[in-house]
Design an enzyme around this catalytic site. Structure first.
Site, PDB file in Angstrom:
ATOM      1  N   ARG A 117      -8.702 -10.289  10.783  1.00 24.37           N
ATOM      2  CA  ARG A 117      -7.897  -9.076  11.024  1.00 24.37           C
ATOM      3  C   ARG A 117      -7.435  -8.982  12.483  1.00 24.37           C
ATOM      4  NH1 ARG A 117     -12.063  -7.580   7.599  1.00 24.37           N
ATOM      5  NH2 ARG A 117     -11.454  -6.588   5.643  1.00 24.37           N
ATOM      6  N   ILE A 119       0.854  -1.206   0.000  1.00 27.73           N
ATOM      7  CA  ILE A 119       0.000   0.000   0.000  1.00 27.73           C
ATOM      8  C   ILE A 119       0.882   1.246   0.000  1.00 27.73           C
ATOM      9  CG2 ILE A 119      -1.877   1.272   1.131  1.00 27.73           C
ATOM     10  CD1 ILE A 119      -2.795  -1.308   2.414  1.00 27.73           C
ATOM     11  N   ASN A 148      -4.165  -2.757  10.049  1.00 29.35           N
ATOM     12  CA  ASN A 148      -5.221  -3.564  10.677  1.00 29.35           C
ATOM     13  C   ASN A 148      -4.784  -4.165  12.007  1.00 29.35           C
ATOM     14  OD1 ASN A 148      -7.664  -3.634   9.179  1.00 29.35           O
ATOM     15  ND2 ASN A 148      -6.619  -4.764   7.543  1.00 29.35           N
ATOM     16  N   ARG A 155      -2.877  -9.549   6.429  1.00 35.00           N
ATOM     17  CA  ARG A 155      -3.423 -10.881   6.706  1.00 35.00           C
ATOM     18  C   ARG A 155      -2.897 -11.925   5.727  1.00 35.00           C
ATOM     19  NH1 ARG A 155      -9.779 -10.942   6.681  1.00 35.00           N
ATOM     20  NH2 ARG A 155      -9.675  -9.150   5.287  1.00 35.00           N
ATOM     21  N   HIS A 158     -14.405  -1.901  10.726  1.00 36.27           N
ATOM     22  CA  HIS A 158     -13.920  -2.506   9.485  1.00 36.27           C
ATOM     23  C   HIS A 158     -13.734  -3.990   9.739  1.00 36.27           C
ATOM     24  CE1 HIS A 158     -11.852  -2.913   5.719  1.00 36.27           C
ATOM     25  NE2 HIS A 158     -10.738  -3.300   6.276  1.00 36.27           N
ATOM     26  N   ARG A 194     -16.149  -0.729  -2.509  1.00 33.31           N
ATOM     27  CA  ARG A 194     -16.432  -2.130  -2.887  1.00 33.31           C
ATOM     28  C   ARG A 194     -17.938  -2.305  -3.105  1.00 33.31           C
ATOM     29  NH1 ARG A 194     -12.079  -4.540   1.430  1.00 33.31           N
ATOM     30  NH2 ARG A 194     -10.369  -4.705  -0.062  1.00 33.31           N
ATOM     31  N   ILE A 241      -4.039   3.001   8.271  1.00 31.22           N
ATOM     32  CA  ILE A 241      -4.621   1.926   7.438  1.00 31.22           C
ATOM     33  C   ILE A 241      -4.322   0.553   8.059  1.00 31.22           C
ATOM     34  CG2 ILE A 241      -4.761   0.937   5.111  1.00 31.22           C
ATOM     35  CD1 ILE A 241      -3.851   3.490   3.897  1.00 31.22           C
TER      36      ILE A 241
HETATM   37  P1  A3D Z   1       3.055  -4.871   3.424  1.00 28.71           P
HETATM   38  O1  A3D Z   1       3.224  -4.906   1.958  1.00 28.71           O
HETATM   39  O2  A3D Z   1       3.542  -6.035   4.221  1.00 28.71           O
HETATM   40  O3  A3D Z   1       3.752  -3.533   3.968  1.00 28.71           O
HETATM   41  C1  A3D Z   1       3.903  -3.250   5.319  1.00 28.71           C
HETATM   42  C2  A3D Z   1       5.252  -2.581   5.481  1.00 28.71           C
HETATM   43  O4  A3D Z   1       5.399  -2.189   6.846  1.00 28.71           O
HETATM   44  C3  A3D Z   1       6.441  -3.496   5.152  1.00 28.71           C
HETATM   45  O5  A3D Z   1       7.237  -2.900   4.128  1.00 28.71           O
HETATM   46  C4  A3D Z   1       7.196  -3.598   6.466  1.00 28.71           C
HETATM   47  O6  A3D Z   1       8.608  -3.641   6.306  1.00 28.71           O
HETATM   48  C5  A3D Z   1       6.774  -2.319   7.155  1.00 28.71           C
HETATM   49  N1  A3D Z   1       6.948  -2.343   8.596  1.00 28.71           N
HETATM   50  C6  A3D Z   1       6.828  -3.382   9.457  1.00 28.71           C
HETATM   51  N2  A3D Z   1       7.095  -2.987  10.713  1.00 28.71           N
HETATM   52  C7  A3D Z   1       7.398  -1.667  10.654  1.00 28.71           C
HETATM   53  C8  A3D Z   1       7.775  -0.701  11.612  1.00 28.71           C
HETATM   54  N3  A3D Z   1       7.898  -1.028  12.902  1.00 28.71           N
HETATM   55  N4  A3D Z   1       7.999   0.549  11.182  1.00 28.71           N
HETATM   56  C9  A3D Z   1       7.889   0.887   9.888  1.00 28.71           C
HETATM   57  N5  A3D Z   1       7.552   0.005   8.918  1.00 28.71           N
HETATM   58  C10 A3D Z   1       7.309  -1.248   9.306  1.00 28.71           C
HETATM   59  O7  A3D Z   1       1.522  -4.666   3.818  1.00 28.71           O
HETATM   60  P2  A3D Z   1       0.407  -3.797   3.030  1.00 28.71           P
HETATM   61  O8  A3D Z   1       1.004  -2.522   2.592  1.00 28.71           O
HETATM   62  O9  A3D Z   1      -0.275  -4.675   2.047  1.00 28.71           O
HETATM   63  O10 A3D Z   1      -0.639  -3.569   4.223  1.00 28.71           O
HETATM   64  C11 A3D Z   1      -0.308  -2.739   5.308  1.00 28.71           C
HETATM   65  C12 A3D Z   1      -1.365  -2.815   6.400  1.00 28.71           C
HETATM   66  O11 A3D Z   1      -2.599  -2.317   5.896  1.00 28.71           O
HETATM   67  C13 A3D Z   1      -1.662  -4.218   6.924  1.00 28.71           C
HETATM   68  O12 A3D Z   1      -1.830  -4.188   8.336  1.00 28.71           O
HETATM   69  C14 A3D Z   1      -2.994  -4.570   6.262  1.00 28.71           C
HETATM   70  O13 A3D Z   1      -3.743  -5.518   6.999  1.00 28.71           O
HETATM   71  C15 A3D Z   1      -3.648  -3.220   6.251  1.00 28.71           C
HETATM   72  N6  A3D Z   1      -4.772  -3.063   5.309  1.00 28.71           N
HETATM   73  C16 A3D Z   1      -5.840  -2.358   5.747  1.00 28.71           C
HETATM   74  C17 A3D Z   1      -6.919  -2.165   4.904  1.00 28.71           C
HETATM   75  C18 A3D Z   1      -8.094  -1.388   5.393  1.00 28.71           C
HETATM   76  O14 A3D Z   1      -9.046  -1.205   4.672  1.00 28.71           O
HETATM   77  C19 A3D Z   1      -8.095  -0.832   6.725  1.00 28.71           C
HETATM   78  C20 A3D Z   1      -6.912  -2.698   3.608  1.00 28.71           C
HETATM   79  C21 A3D Z   1      -5.806  -3.412   3.204  1.00 28.71           C
HETATM   80  C22 A3D Z   1      -4.716  -3.601   4.061  1.00 28.71           C
END
Ligand code: A3D
Length: 321
Positions: free
Chosen positions: A89, A14, A121, A83, A176, A152, A119
């Site tokens: 979540r 993201i 979770n 996840r 959510h 969605r 964002i």
């Molecule tokens: P991902 O691609 O794994 O990216 C997360 C990043 O966070 C990685 O690059 C990690 O290295 C970094 N990270 C881990 N720990 C730390 C830290 N302590 N400090 C700084 N960076 C760190 O995940 P993503 O981008 O796909 O998703 C990110 C989050 O968004 C997750 O918790 C998902 O569950 C959540 N999410 C929420 C929604 C909502 O609608 C609320 C939708 C989709 C995903």
């Protein structure tokens, strides 16, 4: 005037997509922060090299030092873990609560005036914890979920009616998760509410019920398909919509996770999804929607699910009590 500064905490799927959209739309200069410095720096450099092609001048830097987010106008938090298939979540608390604590401390020290969009979770509990840990004003700390959930819902409805997504509006309340509350009577095509569209035989109650269920489980559907990681394009677009409303003082009314102070069903002190006006002062207003008995019942079930996750967070981190 100086360009806005946008700090993206988490440079994963993201975070990288947010950086791409922010740069393409020249929303401001972008700082990509990640514990993996190479990831943040690599994505920032790749996007900087794309900028001459799309012809925009936003500056992008990658870092793992919080000092580089100093003075950010907007911080968007995706740091943490997504996840895996079959996971709920709420199972992410163990890993993500500690991450949110570090992020909150970094923002409190270096960007205390920022508008913060979380964002990570499980969303409603993480944004609640982020506000508590950081001590920032609740109107400057919001969670992104409702824009995505309603997008969605809108997409599924547009597909059902074979009409433009632009003419479909949808309203989603609550936490959510699978208990979110899509409000059918406030969801419309060209201003005509769904219950009327059923009477007009554009669709049936059963089909609408199936769409509501698919919306509730929309995140899981993508997790299952990807097999590794969760949705990222639509979440990033949704958070950018919220950031834009703040930076441009658009006063959009968007469903966001906001800290309620009694506006809906008398709920106070909790972050849950509600329609909120986002402008230059952050959350400027929350719509005090009156719920019907069945909607209230669904909403309170959703609130109870958020409360349960918050209780688990407090168990893990007594300073949150
Ligand atoms: P991902 O691609 O794994 O990216 C997360 C990043 O966070 C990685 O690059 C990690 O290295 C970094 N990270 C881990 N720990 C730390 C830290 N302590 N400090 C700084 N960076 C760190 O995940 P993503 O981008 O796909 O998703 C990110 C989050 O968004 C997750 O918790 C998902 O569950 C959540 N999410 C929420 C929604 C909502 O609608 C609320 C939708 C989709 C995903």
């Amino acid at each position: 005037m100086a360009r806005a500064k946008i700090a993206l905490i988490g440079a994963g799927m993201i975070g990288g997509t947010l950086a791409h959209i922010a740069a393409r739309e020249e929303l401001g200069d972008v700082v990509l922060f990640d514990i993996f410095e190479g990831t943040a720096k690599g994505k920032a450099l790749d996007l900087s090299e794309a900028a001459p092609v799309f012809g925009k001048d936003s500056k992008l830097v990658g870092t793992s030092s919080y000092a580089d987010i100093a003075g950010a106008d907007v911080c968007i938090i995706t740091a943490g873990f997504p996840r895996k298939p079959g996971m709920d979540r709420s199972e992410l608390i163990g890993k993500n609560l500690g991450v949110i604590k570090q992020v909150a401390e970094g923002i409190k020290e270096h960007a205390p005036k920022a508008f913060v969009i979380c964002i990570t979770n499980p969303l409603d509990a993480m944004v609640w914890a982020l506000q508590k840990f950081s001590g920032l004003q609740p109107r400057k700390v919001v969670g992104m979920a409702g824009v995505l959930d309603s997008a969605r819902f809108r997409y599924f409805l547009a597909d059902e009616f074979q009409c433009s997504v632009e003419d479909v509006h949808a309203s989603v309340l609550g936490g959510h998760g699978d208990t979110m509350v899509p409000l059918t009577r406030y969801s419309t095509v060209n201003g005509v509410p769904l219950p009327d569209l059923i009477k007009m035989k554009w669709t049936t109650q059963d089909r609408v019920d199936a769409i509501v269920e698919r919306t509730r489980k929309g995140g899981g559907e993508i997790v299952g398909l990807l097999g590794n990681g969760s949705a990222f394009y639509a979440p990033a677009e949704s958070a950018i919509e919220m950031a834009k409303s703040y930076l441009r003082d658009k006063k959009r009314i968007l469903p966001c996770a906001v800290r309620l102070s009694g506006q809906i069903a008398g709920v106070r002190g909790l972050y849950v999804g509600a329609p909120a006006m986002i402008g230059a002062r952050g959350v400027e207003k929350v719509m005090n929607i009156r719920l019907k008995a069945d909607e209230r019942e669904m909403f309170m079930k959703s609130v109870a699910a958020v409360e349960k996750i918050i209780a688990d967070c407090q168990e893990m981190e007594p300073s949150l009590k």
